[in-house]
Write an enzyme that holds these catalytic residues in place. Structure first.
Site, PDB file in Angstrom:
ATOM      1  N   HIS A   1       0.839  -1.206   0.000  1.00  0.00           N
ATOM      2  CA  HIS A   1       0.000   0.000   0.000  1.00  0.00           C
ATOM      3  C   HIS A   1       0.874   1.257   0.000  1.00  0.00           C
ATOM      4  O   HIS A   1       0.660   2.177  -0.800  1.00  0.00           O
ATOM      5  CB  HIS A   1      -0.914  -0.014   1.226  1.00  0.00           C
ATOM      6  CG  HIS A   1      -1.854   1.155   1.293  1.00  0.00           C
ATOM      7  ND1 HIS A   1      -3.171   1.069   0.909  1.00  0.00           N
ATOM      8  CD2 HIS A   1      -1.661   2.441   1.704  1.00  0.00           C
ATOM      9  CE1 HIS A   1      -3.749   2.257   1.074  1.00  0.00           C
ATOM     10  NE2 HIS A   1      -2.850   3.094   1.565  1.00  0.00           N
ATOM     11  N   GLU A   2       1.860   1.295   0.886  1.00  0.00           N
ATOM     12  CA  GLU A   2       2.708   2.490   0.990  1.00  0.00           C
ATOM     13  C   GLU A   2       3.609   2.638  -0.236  1.00  0.00           C
ATOM     14  O   GLU A   2       3.868   3.758  -0.685  1.00  0.00           O
ATOM     15  CB  GLU A   2       3.545   2.438   2.273  1.00  0.00           C
ATOM     16  CG  GLU A   2       2.737   2.288   3.560  1.00  0.00           C
ATOM     17  CD  GLU A   2       1.640   3.341   3.719  1.00  0.00           C
ATOM     18  OE1 GLU A   2       1.773   4.451   3.159  1.00  0.00           O
ATOM     19  OE2 GLU A   2       0.637   3.066   4.399  1.00  0.00           O
TER      20      GLU A   2
END
Length: 780
Positions: A486-487
């Site tokens: 996600h990051e």
């Protein structure tokens, strides 16, 4: 004066008048003191005249008057703010520092005699006097406004960049008479030439930024601080073009400042870091917060030996000892980014290393990953990038082939072993998966830091650095891997491509949530069926969370484009607000993650995942390094897939159904059929999940195609509360029910076989003879 906005209820004001002057580069020179919990030093800002200003003989009057006219038209819900320069008329709620006066005593006296009106309404939005201050002779001084909060500003001065050795290369031939006006013009000319150097001279530019930032001051400037801003002027300067384009601000943070948090790490050692505050970095340094203020920066940070300084810089800094017990850390960036992306973490961090793994990673870093054919096509890299000029990795052949960028992991001492167990191994896998999906990594390196336990999120991405919560470490690799993916996705969506209006945060979070699944599936090297099953199950869990949040939150906070047709609009000065930016509950809401994810998932299902991902790669190539609005992505996507226009899928319909309304958009019947068919491939689904599925989608009220798939799920998982739905379907939808009789018998479940015989007995005399014969053969 400024009103005291309620930090628990109101919009976040972006005060900086970026339309008149735009920061192009920051140079920070700071000391970190853990005893006093203060960061202190100076920041030098290099400006370019803003887009709204045109230098004509009457430009000063025109810019002020036009802003006044525009401000008077603002809605009553956003009343005007008139900053006060006269100390004697200041509100007790606004802190005004003593003015540092440059020039004659007569100039200072004339300011004290200024005549100001206190009758205007107050708010966090800049008004006509944000750019001008009326003096006693009726002349108007230009007023520079920076975003600032919880800072003690000590002094503001003009920087004499003309005094730097070798700087004459940036000046046009001019005959200096020593007149003050000519020197001021020369300094501004030097700054203009410096900030507009071409990208291939970025190292030279950085060198001169450094030396200019160390040049002596050449006159203190008048300043005042308010709740949300720092306001600066130079007596007698009436236009942005004549205002000093290089200024130095001496300041210190406050221990209670909301941009950084002072705490201890998991090993009990002191640390300080930027934790993603709703007010961003304005309590760390005076800046221009609006996203449009894209700038580069460099920073020297001094702290006691034993501490490690990590920042969102593109270089891996090595400390330099200045004197015994004091180290200096230097970082820089050459890609212009919003000031909100600046990140710092100072603590006793330990670098996590694993020798055998490190050798493997070094090989992987230079590995060339095979890409989808559409991405390796030379057309993807033809032409000039659409962003402002900087050393872009998308134009660098070596960078375009780098599947895994260099990375490091830092953590408190007590968590090093946990990081070594999973995190170190996951990073190259996730970076490689991201590269295989989207192509060129926008940033040249990556640090990953396990932040203290008071961090209020599972992760936060900034350029070149990711913060992860310790919560992702235990329990295997799944949570750690998905959060890391996600990051990493934010490197493309949220950082390299940013929202032009921060209220459209779904552009960052919705895309990162959608891509998280794609990256993680590729990192695990799952089969097609495994990927489909994993993603469908994840979709159902997210739908439950979204449904619960929608049921328990204010409707106004569920809208992904809350400013609707006004999205992206600024006041003439450049000031704006982030709608609901200071609402405490909004910080913990996931609606912009989840609703954005379901919009993108719906588009992918409609268009087809292969075509959809190809469009995403094209979007990245076209818009990296730029700020976008929702319509930029949607318009390009629909232009790429023209056949979708015939189906009624338009930008306007997506706005209406997804972005401009609260609640959960209704799924089309075909989308429900696809969802249920995907779930039919799962081996087990628990009764509570099936109950939730029926209630969420109201499956008993859907058309026969949807109810048929629902009945299949009921049979497969022996969900007895749904047996009545099967009985109703076999009675009322005989044209589609024959197949279900066979399903009921194949399971060899006594209750299901009894149900099949019961339903057939009730319907047999009314059935078509051929159908009755086929069913009888199944049952007996």
């Amino acid at each position: 004066m400024e009103t005291q906005l309620d930090p628990m209820k109101d919009d976040l004001p972006l005060m900086a008048n970026t339309s008149y002057m735009l920061v192009k580069h920051y140079v920070l020179d700071l000391d970190v003191d853990f005893k006093s919990k203060v960061i202190e030093g100076s920041i030098v800002l290099f400006f370019e005249t803003g887009s709204q200003y045109k230098k004509t003989s009457s430009a000063g009057k025109e810019s002020c008057q036009s802003q006044f006219d525009e401000t008077c038209k603002m809605r009553a819900s956003e009343p005007c703010h008139i900053p006060m320069i006269n100390v004697s008329t200041c509100s007790s709620k606004t802190e005004y520092n003593d003015f540092a006066v440059s020039g004659t005593e007569e100039e200072a006296t004339s300011d004290e005699n200024s005549n100001h009106s206190n009758n205007e309404q107050a708010s966090g939005i800049s008004s006509s006097k944000d750019c001008c201050d009326i003096e006693n002779h009726g002349n108007k001084d230009f007023l520079l406004i920076l975003d600032c909060c919880d800072l003690s500003v000590l002094k503001v001065e003009e920087v004499d960049v003309a005094a730097v050795s070798g700087i004459e290369k940036f000046t046009r031939p001019v005959k200096l008479t020593g007149a003050s006006k000519e020197l001021e013009n020369l300094r501004n000319q030097i700054v203009h030439e410096l900030v507009t150097l071409p990208a291939d001279r970025w190292k030279e530019q950085l060198y001169y930024f450094t030396h200019c930032s160390q040049a002596p001051g050449c006159g203190e400037l008048l300043f005042s601080t308010g709740t949300w801003s720092l306001e600066i002027r130079k007596s007698g300067i009436q236009t942005p073009a004549d205002f000093p384009h290089a200024i130095r601000i001496w300041y210190k943070t406050k221990p209670e400042g909301r941009s950084v948090t002072w705490t201890t790490d998991q090993s009990g050692r002191p640390c300080v870091y930027t934790m993603g505050s709703p007010i961003n970095n304005r309590a760390l340094f005076p800046c221009q917060e609006p996203p449009i203020a894209l700038s580069t920066w460099q920073a020297s940070v001094r702290t006691a030996a034993g501490f490690v300084v990590l920042m969102s810089g593109e270089n891996s800094a090595e400390p330099v000892q200045l004197r015994e017990g004091i180290l200096n850390w230097y970082y820089y960036v050459s890609m212009p980014m919003p000031a909100s992306t600046f990140t710092i973490a100072v603590g006793c961090w330990q670098e996590v290393k694993q020798q055998s793994f490190k050798q493997t990673a070094a090989i992987e870093t230079n590995t060339v990953c095979s890409l989808p054919s559409s991405q390796t096509d030379s057309r993807w890299h033809e032409g000039v990038c659409g962003h402002v000029e900087y050393p872009c990795r998308f134009q660098n052949p070596a960078a375009r082939l780098q599947a895994v960028i260099p990375y490091r992991v830092f953590a408190p001492w007590c968590l090093m072993e946990s990081c070594e167990e999973y995190l170190l191994q996951l990073i190259p896998q996730c970076l490689s998966a991201a590269y295989a999906t989207l192509g060129t990594h926008p940033f040249s390196r990556l640090d990953v830091l396990i932040v203290p336990s008071n961090f209020s999120s599972l992760g936060m991405a900034s350029p070149h650095i990711i913060f992860l919560s310790q919560s992702v470490l235990p329990g295997g690799s799944h949570l750690c891997g998905t959060r890391l993916c996600h990051e990493i996705a934010h490197a493309w969506f949220g950082l390299a491509i940013g929202a032009r209006d921060w209220t459209e945060e779904w552009i960052s979070e919705g895309f990162a949530t959608f891509l998280e699944d794609i990256f993680w599936a590729r990192a695990q090297q799952l089969s097609h069926d495994e990927i489909k099953g994993q993603q469908e199950l994840k979709a159902l869990l997210r739908w439950r969370r979204l449904r619960d949040e929608v049921q328990n939150s204010e409707e106004e906070l569920q809208v992904l484009r809350p400013k609707k047709e006004s999205t992206g609009e600024l006041s003439e000065s450049g000031a704006s607000v982030v709608k609901y930016g200071l609402k405490a509950e909004k910080i913990f809401m996931q609606v912009h993650y989840l609703k954005g994810y379901f919009l993108l998932r719906s588009l992918a299902r409609t268009i087809g995942e292969v075509s959809y991902l190809a469009s995403l790669r094209k979007f990245v190539v076209k818009f990296h390094g730029q700020l976008v609005l929702s319509q930029d992505f949607l318009s390009m996507l629909l232009e790429d897939i023209p056949k979708q226009k015939g189906s009624g899928l338009t930008v306007e319909s997506i706005f209406q159904n997804w972005l401009d309304t609260s609640g959960i958009p209704k799924l089309l019947p075909d989308q429900l059929v696809l969802l249920l068919e995907s779930l039919l491939e799962e081996k087990t689904l628990c009764p509570k999940l099936l109950q939730c599925l029926e209630r969420t989608y109201r499956l008993r009220e859907q058309d026969a195609e949807v109810r048929h798939r629902w009945c299949e799920l009921v049979i497969k998982h022996k969900y007895e509360p749904g047996y009545g739905d099967i009985e109703r379907f076999l009675r009322e939808d005989q044209a589609m029910g024959v197949y279900l009789y066979g399903e009921l018998m194949v399971n060899e479940d006594a209750k299901q076989q009894e149900l099949a015989r019961k339903c057939f007995a009730a319907a047999q005399e009314h059935m078509d003879a051929s159908s009755a014969k086929v069913v009888a053969e199944m049952l007996f």
